[in-house]
Motif scaffolding. Structure first.
Motif, PDB file in Angstrom:
ATOM      1  N   THR A 168      18.928  36.148  14.219  1.00 35.08           N
ATOM      2  CA  THR A 168      20.360  36.040  14.501  1.00 35.08           C
ATOM      3  C   THR A 168      20.718  34.605  14.870  1.00 35.08           C
ATOM      4  O   THR A 168      20.092  34.010  15.748  1.00 35.08           O
ATOM      5  N   SER A 169      21.737  34.056  14.220  1.00 34.48           N
ATOM      6  CA  SER A 169      22.191  32.701  14.523  1.00 34.48           C
ATOM      7  C   SER A 169      22.898  32.671  15.873  1.00 34.48           C
ATOM      8  O   SER A 169      23.795  33.471  16.134  1.00 34.48           O
ATOM      9  N   VAL A 170      22.487  31.750  16.731  1.00 35.38           N
ATOM     10  CA  VAL A 170      23.102  31.574  18.047  1.00 35.38           C
ATOM     11  C   VAL A 170      23.953  30.312  18.066  1.00 35.38           C
ATOM     12  O   VAL A 170      25.061  30.298  18.585  1.00 35.38           O
ATOM     13  N   ILE A 171      23.425  29.238  17.494  1.00 33.02           N
ATOM     14  CA  ILE A 171      24.117  27.952  17.440  1.00 33.02           C
ATOM     15  C   ILE A 171      24.208  27.524  15.986  1.00 33.02           C
ATOM     16  O   ILE A 171      23.218  27.547  15.252  1.00 33.02           O
ATOM     17  N   ARG A 172      25.415  27.104  15.585  1.00 33.00           N
ATOM     18  CA  ARG A 172      25.602  26.604  14.225  1.00 33.00           C
ATOM     19  C   ARG A 172      26.272  25.236  14.296  1.00 33.00           C
ATOM     20  O   ARG A 172      26.785  24.836  15.342  1.00 33.00           O
ATOM     21  N   ASP A 173      26.254  24.558  13.187  1.00 31.18           N
ATOM     22  CA  ASP A 173      26.902  23.244  13.083  1.00 31.18           C
ATOM     23  C   ASP A 173      26.434  22.276  14.168  1.00 31.18           C
ATOM     24  O   ASP A 173      27.219  21.476  14.675  1.00 31.18           O
ATOM     25  N   ALA A 174      25.177  22.333  14.519  1.00 30.29           N
ATOM     26  CA  ALA A 174      24.646  21.451  15.560  1.00 30.29           C
ATOM     27  C   ALA A 174      24.196  20.139  14.932  1.00 30.29           C
ATOM     28  O   ALA A 174      23.456  20.143  13.942  1.00 30.29           O
ATOM     29  N   THR A 175      24.658  19.046  15.499  1.00 28.87           N
ATOM     30  CA  THR A 175      24.263  17.722  15.034  1.00 28.87           C
ATOM     31  C   THR A 175      24.020  16.813  16.228  1.00 28.87           C
ATOM     32  O   THR A 175      24.587  17.014  17.303  1.00 28.87           O
ATOM     33  N   ALA A 176      23.180  15.833  16.011  1.00 23.90           N
ATOM     34  CA  ALA A 176      22.922  14.827  17.041  1.00 23.90           C
ATOM     35  C   ALA A 176      22.751  13.475  16.377  1.00 23.90           C
ATOM     36  O   ALA A 176      22.299  13.389  15.225  1.00 23.90           O
ATOM     37  N   GLN A 177      23.125  12.450  17.109  1.00 25.51           N
ATOM     38  CA  GLN A 177      22.831  11.079  16.722  1.00 25.51           C
ATOM     39  C   GLN A 177      22.030  10.480  17.858  1.00 25.51           C
ATOM     40  O   GLN A 177      22.492  10.474  19.000  1.00 25.51           O
ATOM     41  N   VAL A 178      20.845  10.001  17.528  1.00 23.73           N
ATOM     42  CA  VAL A 178      19.981   9.427  18.548  1.00 23.73           C
ATOM     43  C   VAL A 178      19.653   7.993  18.154  1.00 23.73           C
ATOM     44  O   VAL A 178      19.301   7.716  17.009  1.00 23.73           O
ATOM     45  N   GLU A 179      19.839   7.107  19.106  1.00 24.97           N
ATOM     46  CA  GLU A 179      19.526   5.693  18.899  1.00 24.97           C
ATOM     47  C   GLU A 179      18.092   5.477  19.349  1.00 24.97           C
ATOM     48  O   GLU A 179      17.733   5.802  20.483  1.00 24.97           O
ATOM     49  N   LEU A 180      17.300   4.946  18.441  1.00 24.78           N
ATOM     50  CA  LEU A 180      15.904   4.683  18.792  1.00 24.78           C
ATOM     51  C   LEU A 180      15.818   3.461  19.678  1.00 24.78           C
ATOM     52  O   LEU A 180      16.732   2.636  19.731  1.00 24.78           O
ATOM     53  N   ALA A 181      14.708   3.331  20.360  1.00 22.44           N
ATOM     54  CA  ALA A 181      14.485   2.199  21.259  1.00 22.44           C
ATOM     55  C   ALA A 181      14.625   0.890  20.488  1.00 22.44           C
ATOM     56  O   ALA A 181      14.290   0.828  19.306  1.00 22.44           O
ATOM     57  N   PRO A 182      15.118  -0.164  21.146  1.00 25.92           N
ATOM     58  CA  PRO A 182      15.313  -1.448  20.463  1.00 25.92           C
ATOM     59  C   PRO A 182      14.055  -1.942  19.747  1.00 25.92           C
ATOM     60  O   PRO A 182      14.127  -2.421  18.625  1.00 25.92           O
ATOM     61  N   GLU A 183      12.899  -1.774  20.362  1.00 25.91           N
ATOM     62  CA  GLU A 183      11.673  -2.226  19.703  1.00 25.91           C
ATOM     63  C   GLU A 183      11.304  -1.322  18.532  1.00 25.91           C
ATOM     64  O   GLU A 183      10.429  -1.642  17.754  1.00 25.91           O
ATOM     65  N   ALA A 184      12.030  -0.224  18.398  1.00 22.66           N
ATOM     66  CA  ALA A 184      11.785   0.685  17.284  1.00 22.66           C
ATOM     67  C   ALA A 184      12.652   0.340  16.075  1.00 22.66           C
ATOM     68  O   ALA A 184      12.638   1.027  15.082  1.00 22.66           O
ATOM     69  N   ALA A 185      13.414  -0.761  16.177  1.00 26.13           N
ATOM     70  CA  ALA A 185      14.282  -1.168  15.073  1.00 26.13           C
ATOM     71  C   ALA A 185      13.439  -1.619  13.879  1.00 26.13           C
ATOM     72  O   ALA A 185      12.317  -2.087  14.041  1.00 26.13           O
ATOM     73  N   PRO A 186      13.992  -1.471  12.663  1.00 23.00           N
ATOM     74  CA  PRO A 186      13.232  -1.893  11.493  1.00 23.00           C
ATOM     75  C   PRO A 186      13.044  -3.405  11.470  1.00 23.00           C
ATOM     76  O   PRO A 186      13.823  -4.153  12.050  1.00 23.00           O
ATOM     77  N   SER A 187      12.013  -3.813  10.814  1.00 21.49           N
ATOM     78  CA  SER A 187      11.733  -5.236  10.698  1.00 21.49           C
ATOM     79  C   SER A 187      12.844  -5.923   9.917  1.00 21.49           C
ATOM     80  O   SER A 187      13.604  -5.292   9.191  1.00 21.49           O
ATOM     81  N   ALA A 188      12.950  -7.242  10.063  1.00 18.78           N
ATOM     82  CA  ALA A 188      13.966  -8.019   9.356  1.00 18.78           C
ATOM     83  C   ALA A 188      13.823  -7.836   7.844  1.00 18.78           C
ATOM     84  O   ALA A 188      14.811  -7.723   7.126  1.00 18.78           O
ATOM     85  N   ALA A 189      12.593  -7.772   7.355  1.00 16.67           N
ATOM     86  CA  ALA A 189      12.371  -7.590   5.924  1.00 16.67           C
ATOM     87  C   ALA A 189      12.914  -6.244   5.464  1.00 16.67           C
ATOM     88  O   ALA A 189      13.549  -6.141   4.405  1.00 16.67           O
ATOM     89  N   MET A 190      12.707  -5.213   6.255  1.00 17.08           N
ATOM     90  CA  MET A 190      13.209  -3.885   5.885  1.00 17.08           C
ATOM     91  C   MET A 190      14.737  -3.874   5.901  1.00 17.08           C
ATOM     92  O   MET A 190      15.362  -3.269   5.042  1.00 17.08           O
ATOM     93  N   GLN A 191      15.355  -4.533   6.865  1.00 16.53           N
ATOM     94  CA  GLN A 191      16.803  -4.597   6.916  1.00 16.53           C
ATOM     95  C   GLN A 191      17.354  -5.288   5.670  1.00 16.53           C
ATOM     96  O   GLN A 191      18.355  -4.865   5.108  1.00 16.53           O
ATOM     97  N   ARG A 192      16.684  -6.353   5.224  1.00 16.34           N
ATOM     98  CA  ARG A 192      17.113  -7.048   4.006  1.00 16.34           C
ATOM     99  C   ARG A 192      16.997  -6.129   2.800  1.00 16.34           C
ATOM    100  O   ARG A 192      17.878  -6.063   1.961  1.00 16.34           O
ATOM    101  N   ASP A 193      15.898  -5.389   2.731  1.00 14.36           N
ATOM    102  CA  ASP A 193      15.689  -4.467   1.604  1.00 14.36           C
ATOM    103  C   ASP A 193      16.777  -3.400   1.562  1.00 14.36           C
ATOM    104  O   ASP A 193      17.268  -3.056   0.494  1.00 14.36           O
TER     105      ASP A 193
END
Length: 157
Positions: free
Chosen positions: A129-154
């Motif tokens: 049985t569905s209890v919760i629907r349409d659930a969404t989250a946006q989570v910001e990863l830790a700053p050191e978890a940001a992609p490398s500069a090369a990945m951002q360029r790609d």
């Protein structure tokens, strides 16, 4: 909660988060009522719940928000930041029922140079049985978890 924060590179779209199986018992309902100062009797008093037409005490809807946040934050790591959490409750969970909390990465993006993971989630009873629907989250990863500069360029190309 994981002690190691997720990295942008390590997250894949479609990735399934480890599920949470949780039995909502009278003890957990009382603890949640105390933590949130929500002492409506129908959350912990079986006789009162029955007197208002319910079969048993039932979970406060905010409890599901806490479990959804736990799912995402346990997966993302202690240094992540929950930017947004939304959900709609469509069923009542009574004392001694078990629920399953699930989630999946819908997409990942950069917002102002910060790595953001978009997650879709659901809560169902053990019987499906569905209890919760349409659930969404946006989570910001830790700053050191940001992609490398090369990945951002790609990604920009």
């Amino acid at each position: 909660m994981t002690m190691v924060s997720k990295t942008y590179e390590s997250v894949t779209e479609g990735e399934v988060l480890p599920l949470i199986s949780y039995t909502v018992n009278l003890h957990s309902l009382v603890k949640y009522a105390a933590a949130t100062w929500d002492f409506h009797r129908y959350h912990y008093d079986a006789e009162f719940a029955k007197s208002v037409g319910m079969p048993a005490p039932f979970a406060d809807g905010q409890m599901f928000g806490a479990l959804l946040a736990r799912l995402v934050m346990s997966w993302a790591g202690r240094d992540a930041f929950m930017r947004r959490l939304q959900y709609r409750q469509n069923a009542t969970v009574f004392a001694d029922e078990t629920i399953i909390v699930t989630g999946q990465v819908r997409r990942k993006s950069m917002d102002g140079g910060k790595p953001v993971i978009h997650v879709v989630m659901a809560v169902t009873k053990a019987d499906g049985t569905s209890v919760i629907r349409d659930a969404t989250a946006q989570v910001e990863l830790a700053p050191e978890a940001a992609p490398s500069a090369a990945m951002q360029r790609d990604e920009a190309q």
